[in-house]
Motif scaffolding. Structure first.
Motif, PDB file in Angstrom:
ATOM      1  N   THR A  37     -57.667-108.099 -52.194  1.00 45.49           N
ATOM      2  CA  THR A  37     -58.548-106.957 -51.955  1.00 45.49           C
ATOM      3  C   THR A  37     -58.635-106.107 -53.224  1.00 45.49           C
ATOM      4  OG1 THR A  37     -56.774-105.469 -51.256  1.00 45.49           O
ATOM      5  CG2 THR A  37     -57.808-106.842 -49.538  1.00 45.49           C
ATOM      6  N   THR A  38     -59.645-105.258 -53.273  1.00 44.71           N
ATOM      7  CA  THR A  38     -59.825-104.330 -54.392  1.00 44.71           C
ATOM      8  C   THR A  38     -58.579-103.474 -54.567  1.00 44.71           C
ATOM      9  OG1 THR A  38     -62.192-104.267 -53.966  1.00 44.71           O
ATOM     10  CG2 THR A  38     -61.303-102.455 -55.251  1.00 44.71           C
ATOM     11  N   GLU A  39     -58.029-103.018 -53.448  1.00 44.57           N
ATOM     12  CA  GLU A  39     -56.847-102.145 -53.489  1.00 44.57           C
ATOM     13  C   GLU A  39     -55.624-102.878 -54.042  1.00 44.57           C
ATOM     14  OE1 GLU A  39     -55.085 -99.000 -53.952  1.00 44.57           O
ATOM     15  OE2 GLU A  39     -57.137 -98.842 -53.229  1.00 44.57           O
ATOM     16  N   GLU A  40     -55.441-104.126 -53.639  1.00 46.94           N
ATOM     17  CA  GLU A  40     -54.314-104.928 -54.135  1.00 46.94           C
ATOM     18  C   GLU A  40     -54.418-105.146 -55.648  1.00 46.94           C
ATOM     19  OE1 GLU A  40     -53.304-107.628 -50.135  1.00 46.94           O
ATOM     20  OE2 GLU A  40     -54.834-108.305 -51.577  1.00 46.94           O
ATOM     21  N   ILE A  41     -55.633-105.421 -56.104  1.00 47.17           N
ATOM     22  CA  ILE A  41     -55.835-105.642 -57.548  1.00 47.17           C
ATOM     23  C   ILE A  41     -55.584-104.336 -58.306  1.00 47.17           C
ATOM     24  CG2 ILE A  41     -57.461-106.355 -59.353  1.00 47.17           C
ATOM     25  CD1 ILE A  41     -58.906-108.020 -57.131  1.00 47.17           C
ATOM     26  N   ARG A  42     -56.093-103.243 -57.760  1.00 45.27           N
ATOM     27  CA  ARG A  42     -55.890-101.934 -58.400  1.00 45.27           C
ATOM     28  C   ARG A  42     -54.394-101.623 -58.526  1.00 45.27           C
ATOM     29  NH1 ARG A  42     -59.070 -97.632 -59.232  1.00 45.27           N
ATOM     30  NH2 ARG A  42     -60.769 -98.570 -58.054  1.00 45.27           N
ATOM     31  N   GLU A  43     -53.666-101.903 -57.458  1.00 43.28           N
ATOM     32  CA  GLU A  43     -52.216-101.658 -57.444  1.00 43.28           C
ATOM     33  C   GLU A  43     -51.516-102.472 -58.538  1.00 43.28           C
ATOM     34  OE1 GLU A  43     -49.545-102.396 -53.832  1.00 43.28           O
ATOM     35  OE2 GLU A  43     -50.917-100.805 -53.156  1.00 43.28           O
ATOM     36  N   GLN A  44     -51.876-103.754 -58.613  1.00 43.38           N
ATOM     37  CA  GLN A  44     -51.282-104.635 -59.629  1.00 43.38           C
ATOM     38  C   GLN A  44     -51.655-104.199 -61.045  1.00 43.38           C
ATOM     39  OE1 GLN A  44     -51.323-108.841 -59.743  1.00 43.38           O
ATOM     40  NE2 GLN A  44     -50.753-109.094 -57.607  1.00 43.38           N
ATOM     41  N   ALA A  45     -52.901-103.758 -61.199  1.00 48.58           N
ATOM     42  CA  ALA A  45     -53.369-103.350 -62.530  1.00 48.58           C
ATOM     43  C   ALA A  45     -52.598-102.141 -63.039  1.00 48.58           C
ATOM     44  CB  ALA A  45     -54.864-103.044 -62.490  1.00 48.58           C
ATOM     45  N   VAL A  46     -52.296-101.217 -62.133  1.00 47.72           N
ATOM     46  CA  VAL A  46     -51.603 -99.984 -62.529  1.00 47.72           C
ATOM     47  C   VAL A  46     -50.081-100.166 -62.508  1.00 47.72           C
ATOM     48  CG1 VAL A  46     -51.267 -97.534 -62.009  1.00 47.72           C
ATOM     49  CG2 VAL A  46     -53.540 -98.555 -61.770  1.00 47.72           C
ATOM     50  N   ASP A  47     -49.540-100.675 -61.394  1.00 53.80           N
ATOM     51  CA  ASP A  47     -48.083-100.777 -61.240  1.00 53.80           C
ATOM     52  C   ASP A  47     -47.453-101.913 -62.054  1.00 53.80           C
ATOM     53  OD1 ASP A  47     -48.478 -98.730 -59.495  1.00 53.80           O
ATOM     54  OD2 ASP A  47     -48.208 -99.919 -57.679  1.00 53.80           O
ATOM     55  N   SER A  48     -48.153-103.064 -62.124  1.00 51.31           N
ATOM     56  CA  SER A  48     -47.585-104.217 -62.837  1.00 51.31           C
ATOM     57  C   SER A  48     -48.272-104.468 -64.173  1.00 51.31           C
ATOM     58  CB  SER A  48     -47.697-105.475 -61.972  1.00 51.31           C
ATOM     59  OG  SER A  48     -47.213-105.235 -60.679  1.00 51.31           O
ATOM     60  N   ASN A  49     -49.171-103.553 -64.552  1.00 49.91           N
ATOM     61  CA  ASN A  49     -49.912-103.673 -65.814  1.00 49.91           C
ATOM     62  C   ASN A  49     -50.573-105.050 -65.955  1.00 49.91           C
ATOM     63  OD1 ASN A  49     -51.015-102.823 -68.207  1.00 49.91           O
ATOM     64  ND2 ASN A  49     -49.152-103.022 -69.398  1.00 49.91           N
ATOM     65  N   LEU A  50     -51.305-105.428 -64.920  1.00 48.21           N
ATOM     66  CA  LEU A  50     -51.987-106.717 -64.839  1.00 48.21           C
ATOM     67  C   LEU A  50     -52.842-107.015 -66.076  1.00 48.21           C
ATOM     68  CD1 LEU A  50     -52.841-109.159 -62.973  1.00 48.21           C
ATOM     69  CD2 LEU A  50     -54.681-107.688 -62.148  1.00 48.21           C
ATOM     70  N   PHE A  51     -53.530-105.987 -66.599  1.00 47.78           N
ATOM     71  CA  PHE A  51     -54.441-106.196 -67.728  1.00 47.78           C
ATOM     72  C   PHE A  51     -53.803-105.887 -69.089  1.00 47.78           C
ATOM     73  CE2 PHE A  51     -58.006-105.070 -64.533  1.00 47.78           C
ATOM     74  CZ  PHE A  51     -58.089-106.388 -64.118  1.00 47.78           C
ATOM     75  N   LEU A  52     -52.483-105.713 -69.087  1.00 48.72           N
ATOM     76  CA  LEU A  52     -51.735-105.454 -70.328  1.00 48.72           C
ATOM     77  C   LEU A  52     -52.288-104.260 -71.113  1.00 48.72           C
ATOM     78  CD1 LEU A  52     -51.356-109.179 -71.485  1.00 48.72           C
ATOM     79  CD2 LEU A  52     -49.816-107.856 -70.046  1.00 48.72           C
ATOM     80  N   ALA A  53     -52.547-103.185 -70.406  1.00 48.77           N
ATOM     81  CA  ALA A  53     -53.061-101.960 -71.034  1.00 48.77           C
ATOM     82  C   ALA A  53     -51.947-101.257 -71.795  1.00 48.77           C
ATOM     83  CB  ALA A  53     -53.628-101.033 -69.966  1.00 48.77           C
ATOM     84  N   SER A  54     -52.315-100.519 -72.845  1.00 53.08           N
ATOM     85  CA  SER A  54     -51.317 -99.851 -73.688  1.00 53.08           C
ATOM     86  C   SER A  54     -50.672 -98.651 -72.996  1.00 53.08           C
ATOM     87  CB  SER A  54     -51.958 -99.421 -75.012  1.00 53.08           C
ATOM     88  OG  SER A  54     -53.146 -98.702 -74.780  1.00 53.08           O
ATOM     89  N   THR A  55     -51.407 -98.024 -72.067  1.00 49.96           N
ATOM     90  CA  THR A  55     -50.857 -96.881 -71.326  1.00 49.96           C
ATOM     91  C   THR A  55     -51.328 -96.952 -69.870  1.00 49.96           C
ATOM     92  OG1 THR A  55     -52.793 -95.464 -71.734  1.00 49.96           O
ATOM     93  CG2 THR A  55     -51.008 -95.372 -73.380  1.00 49.96           C
ATOM     94  N   THR A  56     -50.679 -96.179 -69.011  1.00 51.03           N
ATOM     95  CA  THR A  56     -51.081 -96.131 -67.600  1.00 51.03           C
ATOM     96  C   THR A  56     -52.494 -95.564 -67.475  1.00 51.03           C
ATOM     97  OG1 THR A  56     -48.781 -95.812 -66.950  1.00 51.03           O
ATOM     98  CG2 THR A  56     -50.440 -95.282 -65.307  1.00 51.03           C
ATOM     99  N   ALA A  57     -52.789 -94.558 -68.287  1.00 51.41           N
ATOM    100  CA  ALA A  57     -54.135 -93.943 -68.252  1.00 51.41           C
ATOM    101  C   ALA A  57     -55.199 -94.988 -68.593  1.00 51.41           C
ATOM    102  CB  ALA A  57     -54.203 -92.774 -69.234  1.00 51.41           C
TER     103      ALA A  57
ATOM    104  N   LYS B 162     -55.711 -97.417 -65.744  1.00 51.63           N
ATOM    105  CA  LYS B 162     -56.552 -96.820 -64.690  1.00 51.63           C
ATOM    106  C   LYS B 162     -58.026 -96.825 -65.084  1.00 51.63           C
ATOM    107  CE  LYS B 162     -53.022 -93.913 -62.542  1.00 51.63           C
ATOM    108  NZ  LYS B 162     -52.445 -92.571 -62.410  1.00 51.63           N
ATOM    109  N   ARG B 163     -58.288 -96.540 -66.369  1.00 49.55           N
ATOM    110  CA  ARG B 163     -59.683 -96.538 -66.850  1.00 49.55           C
ATOM    111  C   ARG B 163     -60.265 -97.957 -66.780  1.00 49.55           C
ATOM    112  NH1 ARG B 163     -59.244 -93.193 -70.858  1.00 49.55           N
ATOM    113  NH2 ARG B 163     -58.807 -94.629 -72.548  1.00 49.55           N
ATOM    114  N   MET B 164     -59.443 -98.934 -67.192  1.00 50.48           N
ATOM    115  CA  MET B 164     -59.892-100.335 -67.168  1.00 50.48           C
ATOM    116  C   MET B 164     -60.197-100.791 -65.752  1.00 50.48           C
ATOM    117  SD  MET B 164     -57.193-101.998 -69.839  1.00 50.48           S
ATOM    118  CE  MET B 164     -57.805-103.635 -70.096  1.00 50.48           C
ATOM    119  N   ILE B 165     -59.260-100.574 -64.839  1.00 44.37           N
ATOM    120  CA  ILE B 165     -59.443-101.050 -63.475  1.00 44.37           C
ATOM    121  C   ILE B 165     -60.618-100.335 -62.810  1.00 44.37           C
ATOM    122  CG2 ILE B 165     -57.741 -99.514 -62.352  1.00 44.37           C
ATOM    123  CD1 ILE B 165     -58.491-103.183 -61.417  1.00 44.37           C
ATOM    124  N   GLY B 166     -60.785 -99.043 -63.131  1.00 46.73           N
ATOM    125  CA  GLY B 166     -61.920 -98.296 -62.574  1.00 46.73           C
ATOM    126  C   GLY B 166     -63.251 -98.889 -62.996  1.00 46.73           C
TER     127      GLY B 166
END
Length: 198
Positions: A30-50, A53-57
């Motif tokens: 689900t969208t929510e599950e992916i969002r959770e993984q993107a933020v909590d597990s850094n799914l997209f290997l983002a440099s910061t949490t902010a 969040k911008r990427m997943i949004g």
């Protein structure tokens, strides 16, 4: 809600993330599950949490702008068409980029003029500033950044190749099934923008 939004200047083309997101949606997440993984597990290997969040949004908004049958077709598309589809999703979520693709990119294809020069980007923004109070209120810096992001997205999508400060158009061979899906869903304008049809 604003008709035109310059917020896209803080985003990127994010093709790899777009591909990953669609594959996860197609696998049943689900969208929510992916969002959770993107933020909590850094799914997209983002440099910061902010940034995560911008990427997943942004990526979530782009993917959600596509019809289910288009998402399902994604996995059988070649990379060129997957990137073109990412560009279409960006067009779906940003009116100014959609207008640029239809009014400038498509026009170049129709005219057979395979180059988009700097003055054509400038002319497009001058026209939009005369048509829209919103865009007219943008600072020169914002306009310059928006010009830059359109240019970068075209390169990242494989729709142009930059040489000698000119953007040379690369015609995309839009997948037949993808083309039909958009036309049947009343979205001929998206096909026309990328192929120069009509």
């Amino acid at each position: 809600m604003k008709e035109y939004n310059a917020g896209i200047v803080s985003t990127s083309f994010w093709y790899d993330e777009f591909r990953q997101y669609i594959q996860l949606i197609n696998s049943g997440m689900t969208t929510e599950e992916i969002r959770e993984q993107a933020v909590d597990s850094n799914l997209f290997l983002a440099s910061t949490t902010a940034r995560a969040k911008r990427m997943i949004g942004a990526v979530s908004k782009r993917v959600n702008s596509l019809d289910e049958d288009v998402k399902i077709l994604f996995n059988v598309l070649d990379i060129s068409n997957q990137k073109a589809l990412n560009m279409i999703a960006i067009m779906n979520t940003n009116k100014l980029i959609k207008e640029f693709m239809y009014e400038v990119y498509r026009n170049e294809l129709i005219m057979g003029d395979s180059v988009i020069e700097t003055h054509e980007y400038i002319a497009f923004f001058n026209k939009k500033q005369s048509e829209s109070v919103e865009i007219a209120a943008w600072t020169d810096q914002t306009v310059k950044r928006m010009r830059g992001i359109i240019h970068t997205f075209l390169i990242d999508a494989g729709l142009v190749v930059e040489r000698d400060r000119k953007d040379y158009i690369r015609r995309v061979q839009l997948n037949h099934q993808l083309r039909e899906l958009f036309i049947n869903n009343g979205q001929q304008i998206l096909v026309d923008s990328l192929t120069g049809e009509h």
